[in-house]
Design an enzyme around this catalytic site. Structure first.
Site, PDB file in Angstrom:
ATOM      1  N   GLU A  13       0.843  -1.199   0.000  1.00 24.88           N
ATOM      2  CA  GLU A  13       0.000   0.000   0.000  1.00 24.88           C
ATOM      3  C   GLU A  13       0.880   1.251   0.000  1.00 24.88           C
ATOM      4  O   GLU A  13       0.686   2.170  -0.804  1.00 24.88           O
ATOM      5  CB  GLU A  13      -0.897  -0.023   1.237  1.00 24.88           C
ATOM      6  CG  GLU A  13      -1.782   1.201   1.390  1.00 24.88           C
ATOM      7  CD  GLU A  13      -2.498   1.234   2.736  1.00 24.88           C
ATOM      8  OE1 GLU A  13      -3.434   2.034   2.864  1.00 24.88           O
ATOM      9  OE2 GLU A  13      -2.118   0.476   3.659  1.00 24.88           O
ATOM     10  N   HIS A  14       1.830   1.298   0.924  1.00 25.31           N
ATOM     11  CA  HIS A  14       2.788   2.401   1.005  1.00 25.31           C
ATOM     12  C   HIS A  14       4.193   1.830   0.835  1.00 25.31           C
ATOM     13  O   HIS A  14       4.532   0.835   1.482  1.00 25.31           O
ATOM     14  CB  HIS A  14       2.749   3.095   2.369  1.00 25.31           C
ATOM     15  CG  HIS A  14       1.395   3.509   2.836  1.00 25.31           C
ATOM     16  ND1 HIS A  14       0.618   2.721   3.668  1.00 25.31           N
ATOM     17  CD2 HIS A  14       0.676   4.632   2.599  1.00 25.31           C
ATOM     18  CE1 HIS A  14      -0.516   3.353   3.931  1.00 25.31           C
ATOM     19  NE2 HIS A  14      -0.517   4.507   3.290  1.00 25.31           N
TER      20      HIS A  14
END
Length: 438
Positions: A330-331
């Protein structure tokens, strides 16, 4: 002393790394069957069901499903000045970025007299979900509302769980954020029942075309169940960070960023990918120093110690890139020598944060980027929330008679090849065979 985070050694192992990087298991499929009766109840009984479900799940029987306008005004008036200034700056920066994402219509001249225009049209009505529970997320209001507004969505509604502490209204900071953004249609409804309300409509809430926003497993299950009736952004799972770093990285920064993501939830994933055992040692030491001082240290300790988190040792940065591209976080933070060049080789990530001074928490609030991002590895095929999420591309085809005549014989040939003669007949009704070009 036992480390707070495990190590996974992939050095000398060229195999697919995904089996070595387990994610937290969230069984959305079985949750779907549990939310089905809730959604059906809302479908058939509307507001009455929503009030009863609020009492059952949120411990409060809201007096109103729709938040009164004066409650929004009161919440904004009572908002802490420092928080208000921060929210206003987050909104300002998000508007700068998302306004630049707007699409313009394009017309392509295929042949003389024949054009195809791609026209970008916003979704008619959107429901935006903002979770309650363990923390308050006014930033989620910003991240969902701003791209929808910049896309030109004409009708927006927000739902957030009723809170017993606030008399059956959503948290006042959520209400204040809505007021700052000019959103006046807000509902004190949470969980799967909020998604059902958006899908089917109830009381003052007209059905929406699309629902966005994060939530727990029940919200994800309702989104999955009702997808097709409504469009959705994603089924948001546990949050995750991966950091690709070499021995030039600052271990205190790396540790702080791993901790910041672990703070969300005991099933949050915090992963460091590095070829440097020296950095791994220094980061472990920093974790041992920083975690005990954290407010939510118990939750953080569980998340860092879970199987979904770890320090992954790789042969070199090239190997590390293979690992993060397979993991599709996601990050992703990149803290390496020549970080921009390394980041340019990343293909699969929800968002990428480059260098020592671009932490994920900046993106969570005030970078201008959007923090609604794909989790669970779906960044291999999906993007984060943006203006584009709320737009539909419509092809507008316009041919004159001469342009149709030029290609008519090809249309007829393909229609006959697919045994769809009526398709060809629709053309020959306009252009007789003797006038079709061979």
């Amino acid at each position: 002393m036992r480390s707070v985070i495990s190590r996974i050694d992939l050095r000398g192992n060229p195999a697919d790394p995904r089996a070595s990087l387990p994610r937290a298991e969230i069984d959305v499929a079985s949750a779907v069957e549990k939310v089905r009766p809730i959604c059906e109840d809302v479908r058939h009984r509307g507001v009455e069901a929503l009030i009863e479900l609020g009492e059952r799940f949120d411990g409060v029987r809201p007096a109103h499903i729709r938040v009164p306008a004066d409650a929004l005004e009161t919440a904004l008036a009572g908002l802490d000045r420092t928080v208000r200034a921060a929210l206003e700056e987050a909104i300002r920066r998000a508007r700068i970025v998302h306004r630049d994402q707007r699409r313009t219509d394009t017309t392509t001249r295929v042949v003389p007299g024949g054009t195809v225009t791609e026209r970008w049209v916003p979704v008619d009505r959107v429901g935006l979900y903002v979770p309650g529970g363990r923390a308050v997320y006014p930033s989620s209001v910003v991240m969902n509302v701003v791209p929808a507004q910049e896309a030109g969505v004409p009708s927006l509604a927000v739902a957030s769980p009723p809170q017993a502490e606030f008399g059956g209204l959503p948290h006042p900071t959520i209400l204040a954020a809505c007021a700052l953004l000019g959103v006046d249609e807000v509902y004190a409804v949470g969980g799967a029942q909020a998604i059902a309300m958006f899908a089917y409509g109830a009381g003052e809430c007209a059905p929406v075309s699309m629902v966005t926003g994060p939530g727990n497993i029940w919200v994800a299950a309702a989104k999955r169940l009702l997808k097709g009736i409504i469009g959705i952004d994603s089924e948001a799972g546990p949050t995750e960070i991966a950091i690709l770093a070499d021995d030039t990285a600052n271990p205190a920064y790396v540790a702080a960023d791993l901790i910041s993501q672990a703070e969300h939830d005991v099933v949050a994933a915090s992963v460091l990918v590095t070829p440097s055992t020296a950095l791994a040692d220094r980061v472990e030491a920093e974790l041992a120093r920083q975690v005990p001082a954290a407010k939510h240290r118990e939750r953080i300790t569980q998340a860092l110690g879970g199987p979904q988190s770890g320090i992954v040792l790789v042969d070199d940065i090239d190997h590390g890139l293979d690992v993060v591209n397979a993991y599709a976080p996601e990050h992703l933070e990149v803290m390496t020598a020549d970080a921009q060049s390394v980041a340019a080789r990343v293909r699969n990530a929800g968002a990428i944060f480059i260098g020592d001074h671009s932490p994920v928490s900046l993106g969570d609030y005030c970078a201008g980027s959007n923090h609604v991002l794909p989790t669970g590895g779906v960044a291999v095929h999906s993007s984060g929330l943006s203006v584009q999420s709320f737009l539909r591309g419509i092809h507008v085809v316009e041919y004159d008679r001469a342009a149709l005549a030029e290609v008519a014989h090809h249309v007829v040939a393909l229609a006959e090849a697919e045994d769809l003669p009526a398709h060809g007949a629709a053309v020959t009704a306009r252009i007789p065979r003797e006038e079709q070009q061979a």
